[in-house]
Design a protein around this motif. Structure first.
Motif, PDB file in Angstrom:
ATOM      1  N   HIS A  75       0.947  -1.303   0.073  1.00  0.00           N
ATOM      2  CA  HIS A  75       0.137   0.017   0.002  1.00  0.00           C
ATOM      3  C   HIS A  75       0.954   1.434   0.033  1.00  0.00           C
ATOM      4  CE1 HIS A  75      -2.995  -2.924   1.016  1.00  0.00           C
ATOM      5  NE2 HIS A  75      -3.888  -2.148   0.908  1.00  0.00           N
ATOM      6  N   VAL A  76       0.969   1.869  -1.043  1.00  0.00           N
ATOM      7  CA  VAL A  76       2.004   2.905  -1.366  1.00  0.00           C
ATOM      8  C   VAL A  76       1.269   4.233  -0.850  1.00  0.00           C
ATOM      9  CG1 VAL A  76       3.349   4.189  -3.057  1.00  0.00           C
ATOM     10  CG2 VAL A  76       3.338   1.668  -3.278  1.00  0.00           C
ATOM     11  N   THR A  77       2.076   4.930  -0.155  1.00  0.00           N
ATOM     12  CA  THR A  77       1.617   6.176   0.304  1.00  0.00           C
ATOM     13  C   THR A  77       3.056   6.991   0.845  1.00  0.00           C
ATOM     14  OG1 THR A  77       0.075   7.171   2.055  1.00  0.00           O
ATOM     15  CG2 THR A  77       1.520   5.470   2.817  1.00  0.00           C
ATOM     16  N   GLY A  78       2.614   8.238   1.181  1.00  0.00           N
ATOM     17  CA  GLY A  78       3.470   9.103   1.715  1.00  0.00           C
ATOM     18  C   GLY A  78       4.600   9.468   0.619  1.00  0.00           C
ATOM     19  N   VAL A  79       4.242   9.596  -0.558  1.00  0.00           N
ATOM     20  CA  VAL A  79       5.092  10.157  -1.570  1.00  0.00           C
ATOM     21  C   VAL A  79       5.329  11.800  -1.654  1.00  0.00           C
ATOM     22  CG1 VAL A  79       5.509   9.850  -4.088  1.00  0.00           C
ATOM     23  CG2 VAL A  79       4.386   7.963  -3.069  1.00  0.00           C
ATOM     24  N   GLY A  80       6.377  12.151  -1.438  1.00  0.00           N
ATOM     25  CA  GLY A  80       6.679  13.523  -1.517  1.00  0.00           C
ATOM     26  C   GLY A  80       7.948  13.980  -1.647  1.00  0.00           C
ATOM     27  N   VAL A  81       8.321  15.118  -2.431  1.00  0.00           N
ATOM     28  CA  VAL A  81       9.489  15.595  -2.695  1.00  0.00           C
ATOM     29  C   VAL A  81       9.642  17.069  -2.103  1.00  0.00           C
ATOM     30  CG1 VAL A  81      11.264  16.369  -4.261  1.00  0.00           C
ATOM     31  CG2 VAL A  81      10.091  14.226  -4.607  1.00  0.00           C
ATOM     32  N   LYS A  82      10.454  17.779  -1.452  1.00  0.00           N
ATOM     33  CA  LYS A  82      10.812  18.774  -0.813  1.00  0.00           C
ATOM     34  C   LYS A  82      10.608  19.757  -1.861  1.00  0.00           C
ATOM     35  CE  LYS A  82      13.200  21.206   2.848  1.00  0.00           C
ATOM     36  NZ  LYS A  82      14.154  21.236   3.863  1.00  0.00           N
ATOM     37  N   ALA A  83       9.813  20.966  -1.964  1.00  0.00           N
ATOM     38  CA  ALA A  83       9.757  22.041  -2.978  1.00  0.00           C
ATOM     39  C   ALA A  83      10.822  22.448  -3.692  1.00  0.00           C
ATOM     40  CB  ALA A  83       8.755  23.063  -2.393  1.00  0.00           C
ATOM     41  N   THR A  84      11.890  22.696  -2.649  1.00  0.00           N
ATOM     42  CA  THR A  84      13.339  22.931  -3.243  1.00  0.00           C
ATOM     43  C   THR A  84      13.998  22.023  -3.992  1.00  0.00           C
ATOM     44  OG1 THR A  84      14.235  22.340  -0.960  1.00  0.00           O
ATOM     45  CG2 THR A  84      13.570  24.671  -1.437  1.00  0.00           C
ATOM     46  N   HIS A  85      13.613  20.910  -4.096  1.00  0.00           N
ATOM     47  CA  HIS A  85      14.370  19.734  -4.880  1.00  0.00           C
ATOM     48  C   HIS A  85      13.612  19.141  -6.113  1.00  0.00           C
ATOM     49  CE1 HIS A  85      16.985  20.283  -1.230  1.00  0.00           C
ATOM     50  NE2 HIS A  85      17.654  19.311  -2.012  1.00  0.00           N
ATOM     51  N   ARG A  86      12.401  19.818  -6.351  1.00  0.00           N
ATOM     52  CA  ARG A  86      11.685  19.342  -7.278  1.00  0.00           C
ATOM     53  C   ARG A  86      12.483  19.575  -8.836  1.00  0.00           C
ATOM     54  NH1 ARG A  86       7.159  23.537  -7.653  1.00  0.00           N
ATOM     55  NH2 ARG A  86       8.828  24.909  -7.220  1.00  0.00           N
ATOM     56  N   ARG A  87      11.901  18.504  -9.796  1.00  0.00           N
ATOM     57  CA  ARG A  87      12.588  18.325 -11.224  1.00  0.00           C
ATOM     58  C   ARG A  87      13.629  17.897 -11.259  1.00  0.00           C
ATOM     59  NH1 ARG A  87       7.852  19.168 -10.375  1.00  0.00           N
ATOM     60  NH2 ARG A  87       6.402  20.744 -11.345  1.00  0.00           N
ATOM     61  N   ARG A  88      14.415  17.101 -10.299  1.00  0.00           N
ATOM     62  CA  ARG A  88      15.539  16.726 -10.356  1.00  0.00           C
ATOM     63  C   ARG A  88      15.525  14.779 -10.396  1.00  0.00           C
ATOM     64  NH1 ARG A  88      18.830  20.060  -5.640  1.00  0.00           N
ATOM     65  NH2 ARG A  88      20.440  18.408  -6.145  1.00  0.00           N
ATOM     66  N   GLY A  89      14.351  14.441 -10.708  1.00  0.00           N
ATOM     67  CA  GLY A  89      14.115  13.019 -10.957  1.00  0.00           C
ATOM     68  C   GLY A  89      14.087  12.169  -9.448  1.00  0.00           C
ATOM     69  N   ILE A  90      13.904  13.156  -8.350  1.00  0.00           N
ATOM     70  CA  ILE A  90      13.862  12.126  -7.170  1.00  0.00           C
ATOM     71  C   ILE A  90      12.592  11.302  -6.922  1.00  0.00           C
ATOM     72  CG2 ILE A  90      13.386  12.660  -4.799  1.00  0.00           C
ATOM     73  CD1 ILE A  90      15.181  15.209  -4.817  1.00  0.00           C
ATOM     74  N   MET A  91      11.528  11.985  -7.237  1.00  0.00           N
ATOM     75  CA  MET A  91      10.425  10.833  -7.561  1.00  0.00           C
ATOM     76  C   MET A  91      10.539   9.675  -8.108  1.00  0.00           C
ATOM     77  SD  MET A  91       6.249  11.828  -8.260  1.00  0.00           S
ATOM     78  CE  MET A  91       6.223  12.797  -6.606  1.00  0.00           C
ATOM     79  N   SER A  92      11.064  10.069  -9.494  1.00  0.00           N
ATOM     80  CA  SER A  92      11.177   8.815 -10.346  1.00  0.00           C
ATOM     81  C   SER A  92      12.107   7.672  -9.856  1.00  0.00           C
ATOM     82  CB  SER A  92      11.734   9.227 -11.752  1.00  0.00           C
ATOM     83  OG  SER A  92      10.825   9.991 -12.285  1.00  0.00           O
ATOM     84  N   GLU A  93      13.341   8.088  -9.238  1.00  0.00           N
ATOM     85  CA  GLU A  93      14.150   7.470  -8.540  1.00  0.00           C
ATOM     86  C   GLU A  93      13.514   6.514  -7.300  1.00  0.00           C
ATOM     87  OE1 GLU A  93      18.075   5.568  -7.464  1.00  0.00           O
ATOM     88  OE2 GLU A  93      17.235   6.723  -9.614  1.00  0.00           O
ATOM     89  N   LEU A  94      12.774   7.108  -6.756  1.00  0.00           N
ATOM     90  CA  LEU A  94      12.186   6.459  -5.467  1.00  0.00           C
ATOM     91  C   LEU A  94      11.032   5.384  -5.822  1.00  0.00           C
ATOM     92  CD1 LEU A  94      11.368   9.873  -2.927  1.00  0.00           C
ATOM     93  CD2 LEU A  94      13.000   7.564  -2.615  1.00  0.00           C
ATOM     94  N   ILE A  95      10.262   5.932  -6.862  1.00  0.00           N
ATOM     95  CA  ILE A  95       9.091   4.963  -7.214  1.00  0.00           C
ATOM     96  C   ILE A  95       9.587   3.775  -7.907  1.00  0.00           C
ATOM     97  CG2 ILE A  95       7.099   4.725  -8.768  1.00  0.00           C
ATOM     98  CD1 ILE A  95       6.490   7.634  -8.065  1.00  0.00           C
TER      99      ILE A  95
END
Length: 402
Positions: A75-95
């Motif tokens: 059950h995937v939840t709590g997906v978030g990236v700090k506003a100062t670090h957006r558009r750097r591929g962080i979410m893609s790497e995590l997911i």
């Protein structure tokens, strides 16, 4: 990822992980002792920029009802990236890393932005119906109950009465998540600061002739007046009823509350039986929403875990850009037993992992995707056979956002 690093969370990261997610979603949230007890650090990934956590995703342990079975599901939840670090591929790497590492054969989530998760192989597998019911127009349902059938239940000790009913509903309808004792405690928690101006939660139950609880509803009220008088709001959070008499009685009570003008319910099924009980369907004010998104992480295991409405023997050519082991031709045979294994046989159907996830719970048909070329039929009749096998008598539904 430059100076950024990905790691599993530690138990001491809870406060920072919670604060990051709350900040990303723009709501205020204070860490709680119950939250700390429910935190699963070994199933939480974080991205660190030096000493600071700047991205996170969690996979909660739980089970999900699928056609004919209850199975483990991340059950995937709590997906978030700090506003100062957006558009750097962080979410893609995590997911991507999360999907490759979860031990379950399927992962599910509620999407805050539906445009995000399709590119990671998720498919919208369950739709929900939101109701805003005009109680002045809907009229009383075509049912009458006897005094004493419906009563209120105090929160203390309620779980032992309610939990078996949720479990029984899981056995009947796909898409429903189970709850641990801690999750039940969280579900029934009722802090005054979290009520948003509504009343304390009421636990309404229906009892059968023996006195056993066979249905329940969680709801709150809110005072509201208009120029012509009282039009209070009824906010229904959850309704679970195994017996038809319990279902009818609970709805009759809720639709006929004194001084009430509207009833809101955000977690109805597409085929919600309420539609059969009223004489003015337009008073329901229905809105269709995507609810549960599903991602298959292990094709053979996922297809063997669920059951099928009719016997089937098909070869599926599946493509998966993130998990190479899911790319290939798989022969699915289902009758008294279910088997799915790699094969060199010619494909009957071609599809991506997203279409497989979207149809996994039985609420959508592969033919829907064939009209746009996302599913290709190679053997005449294969779409019809797959549609009959993957379908289920009742629509999937998810009862809460996790």
């Amino acid at each position: 990822m430059n100076e950024l690093s990905v790691r599993a969370a530690a138990a001491g990261d809870y406060d920072e992980v919670r604060a990051l997610f709350a900040g990303a979603m723009m709501f205020d949230s204070s860490p709680t002792e119950l939250g700390r007890r429910m935190f699963e650090p070994e199933r939480t990934l974080v991205v660190a920029d030096g000493p600071d956590i700047v991205g996170t995703t969690q996979a909660l342990t739980g089970e999900l009802s699928v056609p004919g079975a209850l199975v483990p599901a991340a059950h995937v939840t709590g997906v978030g990236v700090k506003a100062t670090h957006r558009r750097r591929g962080i979410m893609s790497e995590l997911i991507t890393r999360q999907l490759r590492e979860v031990p379950e054969a399927i992962a599910v989530l509620w999407a805050s932005e539906s445009g995000i998760y399709g590119r990671f192989g998720y498919g919208a597998a369950a739709y929900g119906m939101s109701y805003e019911i005009d109680l002045h127009r809907v009229g009383p349902p075509n049912v009458r109950t006897r005094p004493g059938e419906v009563s209120e239940l105090p929160a203390d000790g309620a779980v032992k009465e309610l939990a078996p009913l949720l479990r029984a509903l899981q056995e009947r309808r796909p898409g429903i998540s189970g709850r641990s004792d801690l999750q039940w405690q969280q579900r029934l928690e009722d802090k005054p600061d979290d009520r948003g101006g509504k009343t304390a939660r009421q636990i309404l139950v229906h009892r059968d002739e023996s006195g056993a609880v066979d249905g329940y509803a969680l709801w709150r009220g809110k005072m509201h007046w208009i120029a012509t008088g009282p039009a209070n709001e009824v906010h229904l959070e959850e309704l679970v009823a195994i017996d038809p008499a319990a279902y009818r009685a609970l709805w009759q009570h809720l639709l006929t509350l004194d001084l009430a003008g509207t009833l809101e319910f955000g977690f109805a099924a597409v085929d919600e039986p309420l539609q059969q009980l009223i004489t003015t369907p337009t008073a329901l004010n229905r809105r269709l929403n995507e609810s549960l998104w599903l991602r298959v992480t292990d094709v053979p295991r996922a297809l063997e875990q669920r059951r099928y409405a009719v016997a089937v023997d098909l070869v599926l050519d599946v493509t998966d850009e993130l998990i190479p082991a899911n790319t290939g031709r798989f022969r699915l045979t289902a009758g008294e037993t279910v088997r799915c294994e790699l094969t060199d046989a010619p494909a009957d159907l071609s599809l991506s992992i997203a279409e497989l996830g979207a149809t996994y719970l039985g609420g959508r048909h592969l033919a829907e995707f064939a009209t746009t070329g996302r599913v290709t039929e190679h053997t005449p009749g294969a779409l019809r056979q797959a549609g009959a096998a993957f379908s289920w008598p009742v629509a999937p539904v998810s009862l809460e956002i996790f």
